[in-house]
Design a protein around this motif. Sequence first.
Motif, short mmCIF file in Angstrom:
data_model
loop_
_atom_site.label_atom_id
_atom_site.label_comp_id
_atom_site.label_asym_id
_atom_site.label_seq_id
_atom_site.Cartn_x
_atom_site.Cartn_y
_atom_site.Cartn_z
N PHE A 1 -19.58 -27.85 1.55
CA PHE A 1 -18.67 -28.73 2.29
C PHE A 1 -18.60 -30.15 1.75
N GLY B 1 -14.07 -31.49 3.65
CA GLY B 1 -15.24 -30.90 4.29
C GLY B 1 -15.15 -30.86 5.80
N HIS C 1 -22.98 -33.12 7.30
CA HIS C 1 -21.90 -33.52 6.40
C HIS C 1 -21.63 -35.03 6.50
N THR D 1 -12.79 -27.96 6.76
CA THR D 1 -13.35 -26.64 6.44
C THR D 1 -14.55 -26.32 7.34
N ILE D 2 -15.27 -27.35 7.80
CA ILE D 2 -16.35 -27.11 8.77
C ILE D 2 -15.77 -26.63 10.10
#
Length: 350
Positions: free
Chosen positions: A34, A41, A234, A44-45
């Motif tokens: 990520f 990121g 992240h 997409t998380i």
Amino acid sequence: MWKRGGMVMQIAFTYMGTVVGAGFATGQEILQFFTRFGYWGFLTILLSTAMFIWLGTKMMLISADIQANSYEDLNKTLFGEKLGSWISFFMMFILLGVTAVMLAGAGSIFEENWNFSYQAGLLITIAGCFVLLRKGMNAILAVNSIVVPMMLLFTGIVLYDTFTTPESDRWLTLVTDQSPLAAWSAPFLYTAFNLSMSQAVLVPLGASVRDKSTIKIGAWIGGIGIGFMLLAGHIALSLHMPGIQQYAIPMGGIARQLGHTAQWIYIFLIFAEIFTTLIADIYGLTLQMRQRVTWSPTVITIGILILCYLMSQIGFGTLLSTLYPLFGLISLGWLVLIIRHRKDPHKPRK
């Protein structure tokens, strides 16, 4: 009501603890899947979290429907009798390798941080696994009910510290030279790999819970918890990009900035995550082996522990680096099949 609430949280914590293994806790998985994709990121998380909620719930519900004895029963349902048996055999091999690597990691923690020899660390960890595994699924639920809240607390502390630091919004602006295709394929690979590996404990867990609404609520809370820890990691890692990529344990570099006590807690949590993964994998392997041999569960567990101990002496890195890409492809196929799976209303429960 209190009993049902307790079971919901045990399912949620076990789900989180099974997915949030040592690779997650070190920060390497978050970084590779990520954070290195910059501001992509965050999105997409969110996608990965949605899949963990949806497919984790579905996997446990299917397991409850077919009353699966082990993950082999689920794989036979998804892939068919013959191919499912081969897939399960391959997974057993991978799980043995992963378990040996986890055991080796536990020995290294004892050696590098707690003034024990490597061999002593291995033996202490094996003894702890054996004692707890004699209690079966209850031990896995109990251990995760302790470790996961501690991990959530530590994650919250790291997130708070990050937001009190200048440029804490870098996770929204961080640029990357990685392709969008790589960024958007990463959550599918990550979710597929982790869910397929989690079968070892989530399948028998789903089959052991009679109330489907309890499974659904627990899986939802667990999936959201996984997403929270992914996002928190992240955000923290993005603040320290790109320099944080040089660390073998990226979150360890962040923990050092919080002081000696936080660093000690972090090392303990790394060991705890390794330990929970160990007992979950060995439990799943024992259940599958019981379907293939007539030995007692105790003998099977001892055999697996001895084999993993021997494998941890020689290392398993090269073999795993060869098998992981193949396992990733199988995991994607498994992900597609579990998405496509529909319950047969005419098929009786076992």
